[in-house]
Design a protein around this motif. Structure first.
Motif, PDB file in Angstrom:
ATOM      1  N   SER A 216      -4.086  99.207  -4.462  1.00 54.68           N
ATOM      2  CA  SER A 216      -4.278  98.394  -5.007  1.00 54.68           C
ATOM      3  C   SER A 216      -5.779  96.913  -4.541  1.00 54.68           C
ATOM      4  O   SER A 216      -6.586  96.323  -5.028  1.00 54.68           O
ATOM      5  CB  SER A 216      -3.856  97.528  -5.978  1.00 54.68           C
ATOM      6  OG  SER A 216      -3.068  96.922  -5.652  1.00 54.68           O
ATOM      7  N   SER A 217      -5.411  97.021  -3.099  1.00 53.77           N
ATOM      8  CA  SER A 217      -7.035  96.561  -2.224  1.00 53.77           C
ATOM      9  C   SER A 217      -6.071  95.158  -1.809  1.00 53.77           C
ATOM     10  O   SER A 217      -6.439  94.464  -1.480  1.00 53.77           O
ATOM     11  CB  SER A 217      -7.893  96.592  -2.927  1.00 53.77           C
ATOM     12  OG  SER A 217      -8.276  98.170  -2.441  1.00 53.77           O
ATOM     13  N   LYS A 218      -4.322  94.682  -2.298  1.00 50.74           N
ATOM     14  CA  LYS A 218      -4.151  93.154  -2.391  1.00 50.74           C
ATOM     15  C   LYS A 218      -4.054  93.277  -0.752  1.00 50.74           C
ATOM     16  O   LYS A 218      -3.065  91.959  -0.382  1.00 50.74           O
ATOM     17  CB  LYS A 218      -3.131  93.632  -3.020  1.00 50.74           C
ATOM     18  CG  LYS A 218      -3.437  92.953  -4.432  1.00 50.74           C
ATOM     19  CD  LYS A 218      -2.588  92.461  -5.693  1.00 50.74           C
ATOM     20  CE  LYS A 218      -2.291  90.861  -5.130  1.00 50.74           C
ATOM     21  NZ  LYS A 218      -1.495  90.352  -6.309  1.00 50.74           N
ATOM     22  N   VAL A 219      -3.213  94.311  -0.021  1.00 48.38           N
ATOM     23  CA  VAL A 219      -2.717  94.368   1.001  1.00 48.38           C
ATOM     24  C   VAL A 219      -3.318  95.208   2.477  1.00 48.38           C
ATOM     25  O   VAL A 219      -3.804  96.346   2.205  1.00 48.38           O
ATOM     26  CB  VAL A 219      -0.728  95.036   1.492  1.00 48.38           C
ATOM     27  CG1 VAL A 219      -0.661  95.511   2.254  1.00 48.38           C
ATOM     28  CG2 VAL A 219      -0.476  93.590   0.663  1.00 48.38           C
ATOM     29  N   ASN A 220      -3.731  94.857   3.449  1.00 51.59           N
ATOM     30  CA  ASN A 220      -4.681  95.157   4.094  1.00 51.59           C
ATOM     31  C   ASN A 220      -3.368  95.007   5.708  1.00 51.59           C
ATOM     32  O   ASN A 220      -2.945  93.860   6.172  1.00 51.59           O
ATOM     33  CB  ASN A 220      -6.015  94.675   4.532  1.00 51.59           C
ATOM     34  CG  ASN A 220      -6.714  94.857   3.071  1.00 51.59           C
ATOM     35  OD1 ASN A 220      -6.742  95.829   2.576  1.00 51.59           O
ATOM     36  ND2 ASN A 220      -7.642  93.438   3.121  1.00 51.59           N
ATOM     37  N   VAL A 221      -3.325  96.047   6.225  1.00 50.74           N
ATOM     38  CA  VAL A 221      -3.060  96.462   7.650  1.00 50.74           C
ATOM     39  C   VAL A 221      -4.234  96.688   8.786  1.00 50.74           C
ATOM     40  O   VAL A 221      -4.804  97.574   8.342  1.00 50.74           O
ATOM     41  CB  VAL A 221      -1.810  97.393   7.529  1.00 50.74           C
ATOM     42  CG1 VAL A 221      -1.104  97.722   8.774  1.00 50.74           C
ATOM     43  CG2 VAL A 221      -1.067  97.636   6.872  1.00 50.74           C
ATOM     44  N   ALA A 222      -4.287  96.096   9.815  1.00 47.12           N
ATOM     45  CA  ALA A 222      -4.491  96.222  11.068  1.00 47.12           C
ATOM     46  C   ALA A 222      -3.247  95.870  12.079  1.00 47.12           C
ATOM     47  O   ALA A 222      -2.965  94.688  11.858  1.00 47.12           O
ATOM     48  CB  ALA A 222      -5.563  94.976  11.223  1.00 47.12           C
ATOM     49  N   GLU A 223      -3.372  97.063  12.991  1.00 49.41           N
ATOM     50  CA  GLU A 223      -2.634  97.442  14.258  1.00 49.41           C
ATOM     51  C   GLU A 223      -3.886  97.626  15.205  1.00 49.41           C
ATOM     52  O   GLU A 223      -4.240  97.625  14.689  1.00 49.41           O
ATOM     53  CB  GLU A 223      -2.339  99.271  14.312  1.00 49.41           C
ATOM     54  CG  GLU A 223      -0.833  99.331  14.703  1.00 49.41           C
ATOM     55  CD  GLU A 223      -0.342 100.527  15.651  1.00 49.41           C
ATOM     56  OE1 GLU A 223       0.497 101.060  15.352  1.00 49.41           O
ATOM     57  OE2 GLU A 223      -1.695 101.986  15.722  1.00 49.41           O
ATOM     58  N   ILE A 224      -2.727  96.073  16.424  1.00 48.67           N
ATOM     59  CA  ILE A 224      -3.818  95.007  17.410  1.00 48.67           C
ATOM     60  C   ILE A 224      -3.227  96.718  18.266  1.00 48.67           C
ATOM     61  O   ILE A 224      -2.456  95.748  18.900  1.00 48.67           O
ATOM     62  CB  ILE A 224      -3.729  93.791  16.895  1.00 48.67           C
ATOM     63  CG1 ILE A 224      -3.685  93.539  15.408  1.00 48.67           C
ATOM     64  CG2 ILE A 224      -4.317  93.026  17.643  1.00 48.67           C
ATOM     65  CD1 ILE A 224      -5.652  93.819  15.209  1.00 48.67           C
ATOM     66  N   SER A 225      -4.520  96.480  19.693  1.00 47.51           N
ATOM     67  CA  SER A 225      -3.829  96.556  20.329  1.00 47.51           C
ATOM     68  C   SER A 225      -5.002  95.779  21.730  1.00 47.51           C
ATOM     69  O   SER A 225      -5.926  95.190  21.389  1.00 47.51           O
ATOM     70  CB  SER A 225      -4.286  98.078  21.205  1.00 47.51           C
ATOM     71  OG  SER A 225      -5.478  98.280  20.672  1.00 47.51           O
ATOM     72  N   PHE A 226      -4.068  95.864  22.462  1.00 47.66           N
ATOM     73  CA  PHE A 226      -4.457  94.158  23.520  1.00 47.66           C
ATOM     74  C   PHE A 226      -5.955  95.136  25.059  1.00 47.66           C
ATOM     75  O   PHE A 226      -4.787  95.879  25.524  1.00 47.66           O
ATOM     76  CB  PHE A 226      -3.511  93.402  24.706  1.00 47.66           C
ATOM     77  CG  PHE A 226      -3.434  92.126  23.272  1.00 47.66           C
ATOM     78  CD1 PHE A 226      -4.054  91.594  22.707  1.00 47.66           C
ATOM     79  CD2 PHE A 226      -2.180  92.745  22.666  1.00 47.66           C
ATOM     80  CE1 PHE A 226      -3.285  90.610  21.780  1.00 47.66           C
ATOM     81  CE2 PHE A 226      -1.781  92.074  21.407  1.00 47.66           C
ATOM     82  CZ  PHE A 226      -2.239  91.425  21.082  1.00 47.66           C
ATOM     83  N   LYS A 227      -6.728  94.923  25.405  1.00 48.65           N
ATOM     84  CA  LYS A 227      -7.697  94.815  26.787  1.00 48.65           C
ATOM     85  C   LYS A 227      -6.900  93.688  27.251  1.00 48.65           C
ATOM     86  O   LYS A 227      -7.670  93.216  27.608  1.00 48.65           O
ATOM     87  CB  LYS A 227      -8.412  95.718  26.061  1.00 48.65           C
ATOM     88  CG  LYS A 227      -9.494  96.502  24.723  1.00 48.65           C
ATOM     89  CD  LYS A 227     -10.674  96.043  25.063  1.00 48.65           C
ATOM     90  CE  LYS A 227     -11.620  96.812  24.135  1.00 48.65           C
ATOM     91  NZ  LYS A 227     -12.911  96.797  23.793  1.00 48.65           N
ATOM     92  N   LYS A 228      -6.447  94.641  28.481  1.00 49.91           N
ATOM     93  CA  LYS A 228      -6.043  93.960  29.964  1.00 49.91           C
ATOM     94  C   LYS A 228      -6.727  94.176  30.238  1.00 49.91           C
ATOM     95  O   LYS A 228      -7.547  95.434  30.884  1.00 49.91           O
ATOM     96  CB  LYS A 228      -4.313  94.517  30.129  1.00 49.91           C
ATOM     97  CG  LYS A 228      -3.295  94.403  29.320  1.00 49.91           C
ATOM     98  CD  LYS A 228      -2.341  95.048  28.916  1.00 49.91           C
ATOM     99  CE  LYS A 228      -1.376  94.869  28.306  1.00 49.91           C
ATOM    100  NZ  LYS A 228       0.726  94.850  28.653  1.00 49.91           N
ATOM    101  N   GLY A 229      -7.082  93.319  31.397  1.00 51.55           N
ATOM    102  CA  GLY A 229      -7.486  93.370  32.932  1.00 51.55           C
ATOM    103  C   GLY A 229      -9.086  92.250  32.347  1.00 51.55           C
ATOM    104  O   GLY A 229     -10.019  92.829  33.407  1.00 51.55           O
ATOM    105  N   LEU A 230      -9.557  92.124  30.934  1.00 50.06           N
ATOM    106  CA  LEU A 230     -10.884  91.771  30.564  1.00 50.06           C
ATOM    107  C   LEU A 230     -11.329  90.041  31.680  1.00 50.06           C
ATOM    108  O   LEU A 230      -9.667  89.715  31.931  1.00 50.06           O
ATOM    109  CB  LEU A 230     -11.188  91.738  29.451  1.00 50.06           C
ATOM    110  CG  LEU A 230     -10.933  92.796  28.523  1.00 50.06           C
ATOM    111  CD1 LEU A 230     -10.717  92.299  27.076  1.00 50.06           C
ATOM    112  CD2 LEU A 230     -11.825  93.528  29.409  1.00 50.06           C
TER     113      LEU A 230
END
Length: 249
Positions: A216-230
């Motif tokens: 129903s578009s009431k919940v969004n899920v984002a999986e975060i990964s980190f770019k190391k060494g920047l």
């Protein structure tokens, strides 16, 4: 009180104020109970804070090494600590560790053996939430071997558990934490946005607990990964891009 204890020995505090160490510990326990009661009263109304709002929650899991006394010896126990924080207020919605003090490892091992759980796939067991002693050691070495040494893991012989409780299996731990978050924030929000650490199974747990809300578009899920060494300039540029794309709550 915590900062005071860290800077001044308890014996010195006792001498200055003419009190016993037991009295100090009793007072600390009292303050702890007051803090829990204070938090509990507000958590009961937490869902109202997100009513008709688009809320952002960040969830991360860290491995923390804890000195844990077992049978008069002290060893290092790796705990998983999981926290979910509301983005704008920085309110900690839930903070949990993968530990259950209600049962001893020896008692759990007996219960699992008696009911025949070891002969079953874990998904079919009666006691699948907690680690049995005989299965725990090999998994711990496999999962944490690059982080801590064999000497760190060895608390008392083959026993690598806390002395008065059991570790919770990782998948059950993640589900339990996110179930607690879901319970606390309620369903009055306009939209809940979960920003999750790229941890195995975490996004799947959140999605399975919120299937209808995601549809129903009431919940969004984002999986975060980190770019190391920047370099710092690249990190700041990525942060600025993310801020421009973040919708106003």
């Amino acid at each position: 009180m915590k900062s005071l204890v860290n800077k001044v020995p308890l014996s010195r505090i006792c001498e200055i104020h003419d009190v016993s160490i037991k009295q100090i510990h009793v007072k600390i326990d009292f303050l702890y109970r007051q803090a829990v009661a204070f938090s509990n009263e507000r958590e009961q109304r937490l869902a109202d804070c997100f009513s008709d709002r688009s809320a952002f929650f960040a969830t991360d899991i860290q491995t923390i090494l804890v000195n844990w006394p077992v049978k008069k010896k002290r060893g290092t126990i790796p705990f998983l600590h999981m926290a979910t924080v509301h983005k704008f207020s920085q309110f900690v919605v839930a903070a949990t560790v993968d530990y259950d003090k209600s049962i001893a490892p020896e008692d759990l091992e007996g219960a699992v053996t008696q009911c025949g759980d070891f002969a079953l796939p874990r998904s079919m067991r009666k006691n699948a939430r907690l680690w049995a002693t005989s299965e725990y050691d090999d998994s711990l070495v496999c999962s944490q071997g690059n982080l801590i040494s064999e000497d760190d893991l060895a608390v008392v012989g083959k026993l690598r558990f806390p002395g008065d409780g059991c570790r919770v299996r990782g998948d059950a731990f993640k589900f339990a934490h996110m179930m607690q978050v879901k319970k606390l924030i309620g369903k009055q929000f306009r939209r809940a946005n979960y920003c999750l650490d790229n941890e195995a199974g975490l996004a799947a747990a959140v999605c399975s607990l919120n299937v209808d809300l995601i549809r129903s578009s009431k919940v969004n899920v984002a999986e975060i990964s980190f770019k190391k060494g920047l370099i710092n300039d690249d990190r700041l540029q990525l942060a600025a891009t993310g801020c421009r794309r973040t919708p106003t709550p």
